[in-house]
Design a protein around this motif. Sequence first.
Motif, PDB file in Angstrom:
ATOM      1  N   TRP A 352      66.665  48.532 -28.994  1.00 51.65           N
ATOM      2  CA  TRP A 352      67.589  48.467 -30.117  1.00 51.65           C
ATOM      3  C   TRP A 352      67.474  47.136 -30.857  1.00 51.65           C
ATOM      4  CZ3 TRP A 352      69.954  50.805 -33.700  1.00 51.65           C
ATOM      5  CH2 TRP A 352      71.171  50.399 -34.245  1.00 51.65           C
ATOM      6  N   ALA A 353      67.333  46.053 -30.102  1.00 52.90           N
ATOM      7  CA  ALA A 353      67.172  44.745 -30.751  1.00 52.90           C
ATOM      8  C   ALA A 353      65.898  44.724 -31.591  1.00 52.90           C
ATOM      9  CB  ALA A 353      67.140  43.637 -29.696  1.00 52.90           C
ATOM     10  N   ALA A 354      64.827  45.330 -31.070  1.00 48.65           N
ATOM     11  CA  ALA A 354      63.573  45.383 -31.826  1.00 48.65           C
ATOM     12  C   ALA A 354      63.720  46.279 -33.060  1.00 48.65           C
ATOM     13  CB  ALA A 354      62.450  45.903 -30.930  1.00 48.65           C
ATOM     14  N   TYR A 355      64.453  47.361 -32.917  1.00 50.80           N
ATOM     15  CA  TYR A 355      64.684  48.264 -34.049  1.00 50.80           C
ATOM     16  C   TYR A 355      65.418  47.525 -35.165  1.00 50.80           C
ATOM     17  CZ  TYR A 355      65.758  52.630 -36.485  1.00 50.80           C
ATOM     18  OH  TYR A 355      65.824  53.630 -37.423  1.00 50.80           O
ATOM     19  N   LEU A 356      66.467  46.807 -34.801  1.00 52.10           N
ATOM     20  CA  LEU A 356      67.233  46.051 -35.789  1.00 52.10           C
ATOM     21  C   LEU A 356      66.369  44.994 -36.470  1.00 52.10           C
ATOM     22  CD1 LEU A 356      70.474  45.626 -33.675  1.00 52.10           C
ATOM     23  CD2 LEU A 356      70.283  46.959 -35.779  1.00 52.10           C
ATOM     24  N   ARG A 357      65.526  44.311 -35.701  1.00 50.37           N
ATOM     25  CA  ARG A 357      64.646  43.280 -36.291  1.00 50.37           C
ATOM     26  C   ARG A 357      63.671  43.878 -37.283  1.00 50.37           C
ATOM     27  NH1 ARG A 357      64.345  41.393 -30.934  1.00 50.37           N
ATOM     28  NH2 ARG A 357      62.271  42.307 -30.711  1.00 50.37           N
ATOM     29  N   ALA A 431      74.436  55.705 -32.285  1.00 51.09           N
ATOM     30  CA  ALA A 431      75.122  56.774 -31.552  1.00 51.09           C
ATOM     31  C   ALA A 431      74.148  57.589 -30.711  1.00 51.09           C
ATOM     32  CB  ALA A 431      75.868  57.670 -32.525  1.00 51.09           C
ATOM     33  N   ALA A 432      72.969  57.891 -31.273  1.00 53.89           N
ATOM     34  CA  ALA A 432      71.973  58.637 -30.507  1.00 53.89           C
ATOM     35  C   ALA A 432      71.490  57.834 -29.301  1.00 53.89           C
ATOM     36  CB  ALA A 432      70.790  58.999 -31.408  1.00 53.89           C
ATOM     37  N   LEU A 433      71.284  56.550 -29.512  1.00 56.97           N
ATOM     38  CA  LEU A 433      70.823  55.696 -28.410  1.00 56.97           C
ATOM     39  C   LEU A 433      71.878  55.623 -27.308  1.00 56.97           C
ATOM     40  CD1 LEU A 433      68.358  53.862 -27.743  1.00 56.97           C
ATOM     41  CD2 LEU A 433      69.681  51.962 -28.669  1.00 56.97           C
ATOM     42  N   ALA A 434      73.136  55.449 -27.693  1.00 55.47           N
ATOM     43  CA  ALA A 434      74.206  55.371 -26.693  1.00 55.47           C
ATOM     44  C   ALA A 434      74.385  56.697 -25.964  1.00 55.47           C
ATOM     45  CB  ALA A 434      75.512  54.967 -27.376  1.00 55.47           C
ATOM     46  N   PRO A 442      75.887  49.357 -28.639  1.00 54.72           N
ATOM     47  CA  PRO A 442      74.871  48.852 -29.569  1.00 54.72           C
ATOM     48  C   PRO A 442      75.404  47.887 -30.619  1.00 54.72           C
ATOM     49  CG  PRO A 442      75.507  51.087 -30.153  1.00 54.72           C
ATOM     50  CD  PRO A 442      76.267  50.752 -28.918  1.00 54.72           C
ATOM     51  N   TRP A 443      76.727  47.739 -30.758  1.00 55.92           N
ATOM     52  CA  TRP A 443      77.251  47.027 -31.916  1.00 55.92           C
ATOM     53  C   TRP A 443      77.214  45.510 -31.819  1.00 55.92           C
ATOM     54  CZ3 TRP A 443      76.713  49.347 -36.089  1.00 55.92           C
ATOM     55  CH2 TRP A 443      76.749  50.748 -36.111  1.00 55.92           C
ATOM     56  N   ALA A 446      73.894  44.608 -33.224  1.00 55.21           N
ATOM     57  CA  ALA A 446      73.840  44.830 -34.672  1.00 55.21           C
ATOM     58  C   ALA A 446      74.582  43.723 -35.411  1.00 55.21           C
ATOM     59  CB  ALA A 446      74.440  46.194 -35.002  1.00 55.21           C
ATOM     60  N   ARG A 447      75.710  43.334 -34.872  1.00 59.17           N
ATOM     61  CA  ARG A 447      76.475  42.261 -35.504  1.00 59.17           C
ATOM     62  C   ARG A 447      75.680  40.951 -35.505  1.00 59.17           C
ATOM     63  NH1 ARG A 447      82.106  41.103 -36.417  1.00 59.17           N
ATOM     64  NH2 ARG A 447      82.468  38.858 -36.313  1.00 59.17           N
ATOM     65  N   ARG A 448      75.042  40.636 -34.382  1.00 59.33           N
ATOM     66  CA  ARG A 448      74.253  39.397 -34.307  1.00 59.33           C
ATOM     67  C   ARG A 448      73.105  39.417 -35.297  1.00 59.33           C
ATOM     68  NH1 ARG A 448      75.391  39.910 -28.661  1.00 59.33           N
ATOM     69  NH2 ARG A 448      73.474  41.094 -28.340  1.00 59.33           N
ATOM     70  N   GLU A 449      72.441  40.571 -35.422  1.00 57.81           N
ATOM     71  CA  GLU A 449      71.308  40.662 -36.353  1.00 57.81           C
ATOM     72  C   GLU A 449      71.772  40.468 -37.785  1.00 57.81           C
ATOM     73  OE1 GLU A 449      67.969  40.677 -38.141  1.00 57.81           O
ATOM     74  OE2 GLU A 449      67.935  40.872 -35.961  1.00 57.81           O
TER      75      GLU A 449
END
Length: 501
Positions: A352-357, A431-434, A442-443, A446-449
């Motif tokens: 997820w972190a890589a997806y956000l990046r 939501a799908a990942l969770a 996951p949030w 997302a907030r940090r990114e």
Amino acid sequence: MDLSPPPDGDGPAARADSYAAAPLLNCLLRELAVPVAGSGDLRTYRLPGTGRLLRVRGTRRPAAPEVSASGRWHRLGHTELVKLVTEELRRHTGLSNHDLPAEMIDSREAVAALLAARARATAPADPYLRSEQSLVTGHPYHPAPKARGGGPAAGWLPYAPEAYASFPLVLLGVREDLAVEEGDTSALDALGQAPPGYRLLPAHPWQLDLVGGESAKAFADGRLVRLGTTAFDAWPTAAIRTVYAPDRDLFLKFSLDVRITNDIRRLWRHDLEKRGRTDAEATRAFAGASAAWLSDRGYRTAAFAFEELAVLVRDGLHGHLLPGSTPLLAAGLVEGFAGSPLAAAPDPAAWWAAYLRAVVPPALAAFAAHGVVLEAHLQNTLVAVDAGGLPVQALFRDAEGVRLLADVGRAAGWERLVYTLVVNHLTEVAAALAEHHPGLDPWPAARRELARHDLPEIAGLLTSPTLPGKTNLLLRWTGADGAAARYLPLPNPLARPVPQP
């Protein structure tokens, strides 16, 4: 793995009901219903127009709708659900609408046809094509996401991505003095051979079945000639009217005189005429970036059927992808398909972190540095993954959906970006990942990114109690233009403190 709603029963009719009910329920619960109570996997709502109580099972893809009457809960099939939604909308708005209920039924019938066709077909071996052709549920917040214009399934199934279709394109010749084009259309001339005095014009076979009038007369008087078909197959992508030709690494987008979700999917003249400017700005925004923009290079059409026969040429994938990476449709990751790295991620937090990046920085940079508002929703975003399935790159597409801050203003542009990128896109992937990896929140990531980026709007995004949610059900019921987005406030999952490490 398929993340669509679990079937309510074992029969094909029950499965079609379940798939078709989920997005319709999502719309009803988002736009009209009032939460009342609930426990465990059941959620209960009051419908303010009729005063009825409705309960559903599940959250991301609600299922098994029941309505309370005389102190007992009664199960609703899809037809009964459409009647309930129709009555609620009529009372809520004071308006009648005979078209939308028919579209809801058509969408359910299309789902049934698609499920039957998929059971007989073989999914493409290419994971990219598999991701593009995975959307049986489709838009999770649209009342009729799979409607196909009400025509018989035999007319559209051969061209349906959800049925794993592929087909050759029809090749036409348009008389040279009547050909209209703008931008780089040279890829079209390599698809076949036009006779002297004509220009090559590929056509979608379904669209040819739909057009009439001047287009039909043109074959009789020689303005158009039929030249056979391409020597290769094209694969319809999730957008249906946009196809990909792997042998040529080329995307082509056609007009399609069918209502799909909110709009008749023609290549409208006004969109084609502004394409050059919006595409050029988007191309500049991605110059030198690791993320990529798939340019809508140019279009060609016939002067006497400007919109009906237009074809748009879009960049292929190979010149943009990072070496060794595999592109996947973001909407396919949400829907689920065999081999999805979202489902198989051994470390979902790292994935997820890589997806956000990959996805967030280029969309924000296009906005902040170049005034380009991407329509960064699930269907316009490809995410390339490395050999281990980790996201490494985002690719964005569709100049038709791009807005420029110079035209719309910063506030409206930011609202559109927040809706497409955060609400339509990141919320669904999260939501799908969770769902696949219980226990993951996951949030905070997302907030940090988002907090890393120095935009004046970010602070408000991270503290606002609400986000803008598009009201597709009310938009369609009231007959508003599909481009006239209307938003209602949704709870903002980003507005929570991030735990300190």
